[in-house]
Scaffold this motif. Structure first.
Motif, PDB file in Angstrom:
ATOM      1  N   VAL A 107       7.070   4.051   4.270  1.00 45.95           N
ATOM      2  CA  VAL A 107       7.887   2.862   4.505  1.00 45.95           C
ATOM      3  C   VAL A 107       7.499   2.200   5.827  1.00 45.95           C
ATOM      4  CG1 VAL A 107      10.223   2.046   5.011  1.00 45.95           C
ATOM      5  CG2 VAL A 107       9.834   3.633   3.119  1.00 45.95           C
ATOM      6  N   MET A 108       7.325   2.996   6.876  1.00 44.75           N
ATOM      7  CA  MET A 108       6.979   2.440   8.179  1.00 44.75           C
ATOM      8  C   MET A 108       5.635   1.727   8.147  1.00 44.75           C
ATOM      9  SD  MET A 108       8.294   5.140  11.072  1.00 44.75           S
ATOM     10  CE  MET A 108       7.360   6.531  10.412  1.00 44.75           C
ATOM     11  N   ILE A 109       4.669   2.308   7.416  1.00 44.12           N
ATOM     12  CA  ILE A 109       3.338   1.701   7.342  1.00 44.12           C
ATOM     13  C   ILE A 109       3.348   0.446   6.486  1.00 44.12           C
ATOM     14  CG2 ILE A 109       0.976   2.039   6.510  1.00 44.12           C
ATOM     15  CD1 ILE A 109       1.277   5.001   7.217  1.00 44.12           C
ATOM     16  N   CYS A 110       3.897   0.550   5.296  1.00 43.19           N
ATOM     17  CA  CYS A 110       3.847  -0.571   4.347  1.00 43.19           C
ATOM     18  C   CYS A 110       4.738  -1.734   4.767  1.00 43.19           C
ATOM     19  CB  CYS A 110       4.253  -0.095   2.951  1.00 43.19           C
ATOM     20  SG  CYS A 110       3.081   1.058   2.200  1.00 43.19           S
ATOM     21  N   ASP A 111       5.800  -1.444   5.510  1.00 39.95           N
ATOM     22  CA  ASP A 111       6.697  -2.510   5.948  1.00 39.95           C
ATOM     23  C   ASP A 111       6.010  -3.428   6.952  1.00 39.95           C
ATOM     24  OD1 ASP A 111       9.122  -3.829   5.801  1.00 39.95           O
ATOM     25  OD2 ASP A 111       9.942  -2.803   7.548  1.00 39.95           O
ATOM     26  N   LEU A 112       4.944  -2.925   7.581  1.00 41.85           N
ATOM     27  CA  LEU A 112       4.199  -3.723   8.562  1.00 41.85           C
ATOM     28  C   LEU A 112       3.110  -4.566   7.916  1.00 41.85           C
ATOM     29  CD1 LEU A 112       3.786  -1.013  11.356  1.00 41.85           C
ATOM     30  CD2 LEU A 112       5.425  -2.901  11.305  1.00 41.85           C
ATOM     31  N   LEU A 113       2.831  -4.330   6.627  1.00 45.53           N
ATOM     32  CA  LEU A 113       1.773  -5.054   5.933  1.00 45.53           C
ATOM     33  C   LEU A 113       2.341  -6.278   5.205  1.00 45.53           C
ATOM     34  CD1 LEU A 113      -0.287  -2.136   4.333  1.00 45.53           C
ATOM     35  CD2 LEU A 113      -1.035  -3.647   6.170  1.00 45.53           C
ATOM     36  N   PRO A 114       1.977  -7.494   5.625  1.00 48.11           N
ATOM     37  CA  PRO A 114       2.441  -8.679   4.884  1.00 48.11           C
ATOM     38  C   PRO A 114       1.859  -8.676   3.475  1.00 48.11           C
ATOM     39  CG  PRO A 114       1.527  -9.264   7.041  1.00 48.11           C
ATOM     40  CD  PRO A 114       1.158  -7.838   6.785  1.00 48.11           C
ATOM     41  N   GLY A 115       2.657  -9.114   2.514  1.00 45.26           N
ATOM     42  CA  GLY A 115       2.186  -9.153   1.136  1.00 45.26           C
ATOM     43  C   GLY A 115       0.968 -10.037   0.966  1.00 45.26           C
ATOM     44  N   VAL A 116       0.924 -11.128   1.729  1.00 46.01           N
ATOM     45  CA  VAL A 116      -0.214 -12.053   1.642  1.00 46.01           C
ATOM     46  C   VAL A 116      -1.505 -11.360   2.041  1.00 46.01           C
ATOM     47  CG1 VAL A 116      -1.161 -14.224   2.510  1.00 46.01           C
ATOM     48  CG2 VAL A 116       1.283 -14.037   2.052  1.00 46.01           C
ATOM     49  N   ALA A 117      -1.425 -10.419   2.992  1.00 43.53           N
ATOM     50  CA  ALA A 117      -2.622  -9.702   3.425  1.00 43.53           C
ATOM     51  C   ALA A 117      -3.160  -8.802   2.316  1.00 43.53           C
ATOM     52  CB  ALA A 117      -2.310  -8.872   4.670  1.00 43.53           C
ATOM     53  N   LEU A 118      -2.277  -8.333   1.430  1.00 36.91           N
ATOM     54  CA  LEU A 118      -2.693  -7.476   0.322  1.00 36.91           C
ATOM     55  C   LEU A 118      -3.166  -8.278  -0.886  1.00 36.91           C
ATOM     56  CD1 LEU A 118       0.198  -4.845   0.376  1.00 36.91           C
ATOM     57  CD2 LEU A 118      -2.118  -4.555   1.247  1.00 36.91           C
ATOM     58  N   LEU A 119      -2.913  -9.578  -0.849  1.00 36.23           N
ATOM     59  CA  LEU A 119      -3.214 -10.435  -2.005  1.00 36.23           C
ATOM     60  C   LEU A 119      -4.668 -10.352  -2.461  1.00 36.23           C
ATOM     61  CD1 LEU A 119      -1.901 -12.376  -3.965  1.00 36.23           C
ATOM     62  CD2 LEU A 119      -2.370 -14.235  -2.366  1.00 36.23           C
TER      63      LEU A 119
END
Length: 267
Positions: A107-119
């Motif tokens: 949760v701590m790691i993924c919460d810092l990743l913007p969804g747009v960056a994973l797009l």
């Protein structure tokens, strides 16, 4: 006294909105930006006509209503999946300390990743499909929701848990009867944050890449910008604000009033 405070608050908000509209109209008619004034600050009349045109004429034969319904469909799918997964994983975290430690780290790691960056990564893996937007909505809601639910579960007084166990509760029954009611304040807060992030993530994804098979409101805004239909673009932004206000005051606020406020857990 409380009702008087609500009335005064409502009046203050209305006055603020009226002042903003008056200032906007004054700037639009003054032509502050010269030839660009009509583009940057279209008059309220132009925006009003564009608002109607969005739902009657629309773009490419589709009204803004169709675009909006497509967006809300994808948003609802992502929200439901994200909320359910957040509760499932958070519940499992209360059953196993090892699972809690691992999931809390995720949760701590993924919460810092913007969804747009994973797009880009998601598009490479699955291609350009409506499921990509649903995935981004799930990503936007599951982590803040999980963080709030986990914090709420951790904040439950130990005496409540012991009482529940003495009553014969365990596993899912303990989670349902003790953890969830005691953590309602955190859960409602998580819903608010998750909804806001999901809505922004959805619009961002639709603006970055449009789906011809499922055109959404973000794509509509981008099309208006491309064609320099700025009045229509501003009118679409008003639709977005209206949707946000409806969700806030017709869904989230009643949930809060009938739970945490009704139980005296918040003012």
């Amino acid at each position: 006294m409380r009702n008087n405070g609500k009335v005064k608050g409502l009046i203050t908000k209305i006055i603020f909105v009226v002042v903003v509209l008056v200032v906007w109209e004054a700037v639009a008619r003054a032509g502050v930006f010269g030839e660009k004034s009509e583009i940057v600050f279209p008059t309220l009349e132009s925006i009003g006509r564009a608002f109607v045109a969005n739902f009657t004429t629309g773009y490419a034969g589709l009204s803004l209503g169709i675009y909006t319904l497509n967006s809300m469909k994808l948003l609802l799918e992502g929200l439901v999946i994200g909320i359910v997964l957040a509760f499932v994983f958070s519940g499992l975290s209360m059953a196993s300390r090892i699972f809690y430690d691992i999931y809390n780290l995720i949760v701590m790691i993924c919460d810092l990743l913007p969804g747009v960056a994973l797009l880009p990564v998601v598009i490479i893996i699955v291609g350009i499909k409506p499921g990509v937007i649903v995935f981004l909505v799930v990503h936007a809601v599951i982590w803040p929701m999980s963080r709030n639910v986990l914090d709420g579960f951790q904040a439950v007084p130990q005496i409540y848990i012991e009482v529940g166990k003495n009553m014969g509760l365990s596993g899912f029954s303990l989670l349902k009867a003790v953890y969830v009611p005691a953590a309602t304040t955190y859960i409602v807060s998580g819903l608010k944050v998750g909804w806001a992030r999901a809505w922004r993530g959805l619009l961002s994804a639709e603006m970055i890449f449009g789906l011809a098979s499922c055109p959404g409101i973000g794509l509509y805004i981008n099309q208006m910008r491309t064609n320099m239909n700025n009045a229509e673009m501003y009118a679409t932004l008003i639709v977005i604000v209206i949707i946000g206000l409806v969700v806030q005051y017709a869904i989230l606020e009643p949930i809060e009033n009938h739970t945490v406020k009704k139980w005296g857990m918040a003012k």
